[in-house]
Every structure is written in C-alpha cells, then in structure tokens.
Design a protein around this motif. Structure first.
Motif, PDB file in Angstrom:
ATOM      1  N   ASN A   1      59.587  58.867  61.262  1.00 53.14           N
ATOM      2  CA  ASN A   1      58.705  59.855  61.917  1.00 53.14           C
ATOM      3  C   ASN A   1      59.107  59.846  63.388  1.00 53.14           C
ATOM      4  OD1 ASN A   1      55.723  59.233  59.907  1.00 53.14           O
ATOM      5  ND2 ASN A   1      57.400  60.653  59.602  1.00 53.14           N
ATOM      6  N   ARG A   2      59.991  60.781  63.725  1.00 53.11           N
ATOM      7  CA  ARG A   2      60.540  60.821  65.093  1.00 53.11           C
ATOM      8  C   ARG A   2      59.427  60.917  66.123  1.00 53.11           C
ATOM      9  NH1 ARG A   2      65.990  62.903  65.860  1.00 53.11           N
ATOM     10  NH2 ARG A   2      67.098  62.725  63.883  1.00 53.11           N
ATOM     11  N   GLY A   3      59.579  60.158  67.199  1.00 58.21           N
ATOM     12  CA  GLY A   3      58.582  60.204  68.269  1.00 58.21           C
ATOM     13  C   GLY A   3      57.376  59.321  67.990  1.00 58.21           C
ATOM     14  N   VAL A   4      57.289  58.744  66.780  1.00 55.89           N
ATOM     15  CA  VAL A   4      56.183  57.831  66.492  1.00 55.89           C
ATOM     16  C   VAL A   4      56.719  56.395  66.585  1.00 55.89           C
ATOM     17  CG1 VAL A   4      54.364  57.157  64.889  1.00 55.89           C
ATOM     18  CG2 VAL A   4      55.071  59.554  65.041  1.00 55.89           C
ATOM     19  N   GLU A   5      57.501  55.965  65.561  1.00 60.42           N
ATOM     20  CA  GLU A   5      58.017  54.591  65.638  1.00 60.42           C
ATOM     21  C   GLU A   5      59.332  54.493  66.423  1.00 60.42           C
ATOM     22  OE1 GLU A   5      57.227  56.093  62.729  1.00 60.42           O
ATOM     23  OE2 GLU A   5      58.913  56.067  61.330  1.00 60.42           O
ATOM     24  N   LEU A   6      60.087  55.582  66.486  1.00 57.46           N
ATOM     25  CA  LEU A   6      61.343  55.614  67.256  1.00 57.46           C
ATOM     26  C   LEU A   6      61.428  56.957  67.968  1.00 57.46           C
ATOM     27  CD1 LEU A   6      64.126  54.438  64.729  1.00 57.46           C
ATOM     28  CD2 LEU A   6      63.101  53.106  66.562  1.00 57.46           C
ATOM     29  N   ASP A   7      61.955  56.976  69.205  1.00 61.32           N
ATOM     30  CA  ASP A   7      62.158  58.276  69.847  1.00 61.32           C
ATOM     31  C   ASP A   7      63.447  58.904  69.294  1.00 61.32           C
ATOM     32  OD1 ASP A   7      64.239  57.043  71.163  1.00 61.32           O
ATOM     33  OD2 ASP A   7      63.477  57.427  73.175  1.00 61.32           O
ATOM     34  N   HIS A   8      63.709  60.156  69.676  1.00 60.50           N
ATOM     35  CA  HIS A   8      64.867  60.873  69.129  1.00 60.50           C
ATOM     36  C   HIS A   8      66.172  60.133  69.387  1.00 60.50           C
ATOM     37  CE1 HIS A   8      63.109  64.601  67.671  1.00 60.50           C
ATOM     38  NE2 HIS A   8      62.248  64.489  68.655  1.00 60.50           N
ATOM     39  N   GLU A   9      66.306  59.674  70.639  1.00 64.60           N
ATOM     40  CA  GLU A   9      67.555  59.037  71.030  1.00 64.60           C
ATOM     41  C   GLU A   9      67.867  57.822  70.160  1.00 64.60           C
ATOM     42  OE1 GLU A   9      69.509  57.987  75.298  1.00 64.60           O
ATOM     43  OE2 GLU A   9      67.338  58.023  75.132  1.00 64.60           O
ATOM     44  N   LEU A  10      66.850  56.986  69.950  1.00 63.69           N
ATOM     45  CA  LEU A  10      67.089  55.770  69.164  1.00 63.69           C
ATOM     46  C   LEU A  10      67.213  56.064  67.671  1.00 63.69           C
ATOM     47  CD1 LEU A  10      65.042  52.829  70.668  1.00 63.69           C
ATOM     48  CD2 LEU A  10      67.445  53.387  70.932  1.00 63.69           C
ATOM     49  N   THR A  11      66.772  57.237  67.247  1.00 67.71           N
ATOM     50  CA  THR A  11      66.954  57.600  65.847  1.00 67.71           C
ATOM     51  C   THR A  11      68.402  58.020  65.613  1.00 67.71           C
ATOM     52  OG1 THR A  11      64.678  58.383  65.809  1.00 67.71           O
ATOM     53  CG2 THR A  11      66.070  59.073  63.979  1.00 67.71           C
ATOM     54  N   ASP A  12      68.993  58.670  66.618  1.00 62.17           N
ATOM     55  CA  ASP A  12      70.307  59.286  66.415  1.00 62.17           C
ATOM     56  C   ASP A  12      71.494  58.498  66.958  1.00 62.17           C
ATOM     57  OD1 ASP A  12      69.184  61.546  65.209  1.00 62.17           O
ATOM     58  OD2 ASP A  12      68.639  62.366  67.159  1.00 62.17           O
TER      59      ASP A  12
END
Ligand code: NCD
Length: 310
Positions: free
Chosen positions: A265-276
């Motif tokens: 769930n982007r922006g909840v447990e991880l921000d966009h940058e750390l997801t990608d």
C-alpha cells in the motif's frame, strides 16, 4: 523431501531449509535462460487450490510448475462445486482422486492446509493459511537476503507493521531465527502479540529504535481483511509513525535492504521511492519466488537429484 507436505517453517529443520535454498539457486539459472523450461517434472501434475486472493504466490507456483514441464491446474473456487455447497474437504478429495503429484493450498482460515493434507494422498504445500504461516514466502525471503547480503547468520532483521495478523511475519521469525539472524519486530502496540518474545524476538514500539543496527528491514501490509475494530488512530498516523521513507531509513545500517512481501500500500508502509528503488529488493523477492517454488516442487514431487541438471 519427496512426497512430504510443507505446512510451515516452525517444524522445518534447518538442514531442509538449506537444501531448499541451495536447490533454488540451481533453479534461478533456468529462469535466466532464453528457453525457460526443463523436463524434470514432465508427466507430473500440480494443482493450485487457492481459496483466497493471490497475485504473486499463485502466478509463481504456476510458472514454477510450467518451467519444470509439470501440468499445472488452477482451481478456481468461484466457478467450482463449492458454489453448490460441496465442502472444502470433499473438493480436495475429489481433486486428489485425479492423482496429482502436489497440491498447493491457500485459505483464509489457519489450519486448512494441514486438514487437507491429513486426507490427501498427494503432498500439500501451504501457500498461506490465515494469520498462521506462509512458508514459501519466508523461504523466498531467506533466499533473497542470503544473496543480497551474502549471509543470514549474524544479521539483524527488523519486521515492521501488523505482526499480529501476518503469516509472513510468523514464518519469517521462525526461518531467520533458525538460520542464526536476530529478529526484531515493531508496530502499533495492539499489533504486537503479547507472547511474541517467547519466539525469541525483541518487540519495539519505536521505529527509530527497531531500525538502529538493522541490516534487513521488512515492511508489512496492514492485514485489513483480518481486522475488526481500530488498531491505530488513522492510516495517516500509522504512516507517520511506522511508514518508511529515505529519511527514516538513515536510522538503519548504511547498507540495509528494504523488503516487502507485496502487495504494497504505497504511501502507507513504504513511500513511492522505497517501493520502486534500491535499497528495495521487492522485485528480487518476486523473481526469487519462482525459483524457490521450482525448488520445492522438484524436491517434493520430483525424482533423483541429478535430474536438475537436465
Ligand atoms: C502476503 C500474503 O498473502 O500473506 N502476500 C504474499 O503472499 N506475497 C502478504 C499480504 O497479503 O500482505
């Protein structure tokens, strides 16, 4: 392991975990070939019996079986006789009478794969049962960490989020502890089971403290489908307290990696940058999931070890 069930990591010996991880490394090579197929499981049948939603686990079991030349059947509950009130056990027995060589089961209720395993001839692999265990996820996570960090023994692994309702957390706590890592958990207090320290892990309520000295950070999704009532004031507050971004990542060891079993769930447990982006290894986890599941299907429903080299 031929003919054996894989129901959890709790009862899996360290030597078997190591065998599975070593076999998965051989299988990774098959995935890097132009023709991603070996005849190892030709003439064998794998049934995917998923009673609960899945993207990664189901697709990777299907691809894993196909890369080994097995015939893979995807059972779909909504178009099956379950809609005519046939029971889960009768459904499983019916499929078993078609002589599969392995049945992969996911169900929202803890213990269902075990119950099915008790009545089936075919070996059963647990692909996630309620908040109990998700052994293949933990194995692919161990494979990912051992390759990203070169070892597991002596590492500090921080698991963050909804520990109480996560089968991924539970299987990883067992697995990483067996391989010599120090496992810590953190999350909102109602999401940390009181007995968690009996599993040998240390529980934190501060993100900064759990990250200090961490080599591996595993973020988890809030398991909303298993929650009744409120466990934290708001999603915004959760993300401010336990959500990860680059600034907070500086609290961990400099070369720490970021993992997530997905779906994020982007922006909840991880921000966009750390997801990608690195140090996130989320897509390595997905890729390794195929090799790991090939290794398991081979070890559980295959033949002599030499066949891997085909
Ligand atoms: C996990 C699951 O289903 O337990 N996902 C997965 O298998 N990769 C985690 C989750 O749903 O949050």
């Amino acid at each position: 392991m031929i003919g054996q069930d894989l129901l959890g990591i709790e009862d899996l010996e360290r030597s078997k975990i190591e065998l599975i991880l070593e076999t998965a490394v051989h299988m990774q090579e098959v995935g890097s070939r132009e023709v991603k197929k070996i005849p190892t499981l030709r003439g064998r049948t794998v049934i995917n019996l998923f009673f609960e939603s899945s993207t990664r686990t189901k697709a990777s079991f299907e691809i894993a079986g196909k890369r080994l030349s097995a015939d893979v059947v995807n059972f779909s509950p909504s178009s099956s006789s379950l809609t005519k009130a046939e029971s889960i056990l009768d459904t499983a027995k019916t499929l078993d009478a078609m002589d599969p060589d392995c049945v992969v089961v996911r169900h929202k209720v803890a213990g269902v794969p075990q119950r099915i395993a008790e009545v089936l001839e075919a070996p059963v692999i647990n692909a996630g049962d309620g908040a109990h265990e998700h052994p293949t996820q933990a194995l692919l996570d161990m494979l990912t960490v051992s390759q990203a960090k070169g070892r597991i023994d002596g590492l500090t692994v921080a698991i963050i989020g909804d520990i109480a309702h996560s089968r991924v957390a539970r299987s990883n706590i067992y697995g990483f502890s067996k391989l010599g890592a120090e496992v810590r958990v953190a999350g909102p207090p109602p999401m940390i089971p009181p007995a968690i320290e009996q599993l040998g892990v240390k529980a934190y309520t501060s993100l900064r403290e759990v990250l200090e000295g961490a080599d591996v950070i595993m973020a988890l999704r809030i398991q909303n489908e298993r929650l009744s009532g409120a466990y934290f004031p708001s999603v915004r507050e959760y993300s401010a307290t336990f959500g990860l971004n680059r600034a907070k990542l500086r609290w961990a060891n400099e070369d720490a990696i970021v993992m997530h079993p997905g779906p994020v769930n982007r922006g909840v447990e991880l921000d966009h940058e750390l997801t990608d982006e690195r140090p996130s290894v989320i897509l390595d986890q997905v890729r390794n999931g195929v090799a790991l599941r090939m290794a398991l299907l081979y070890l559980i429903s295959g033949r002599a070890p030499a066949a891997v080299e085909d």
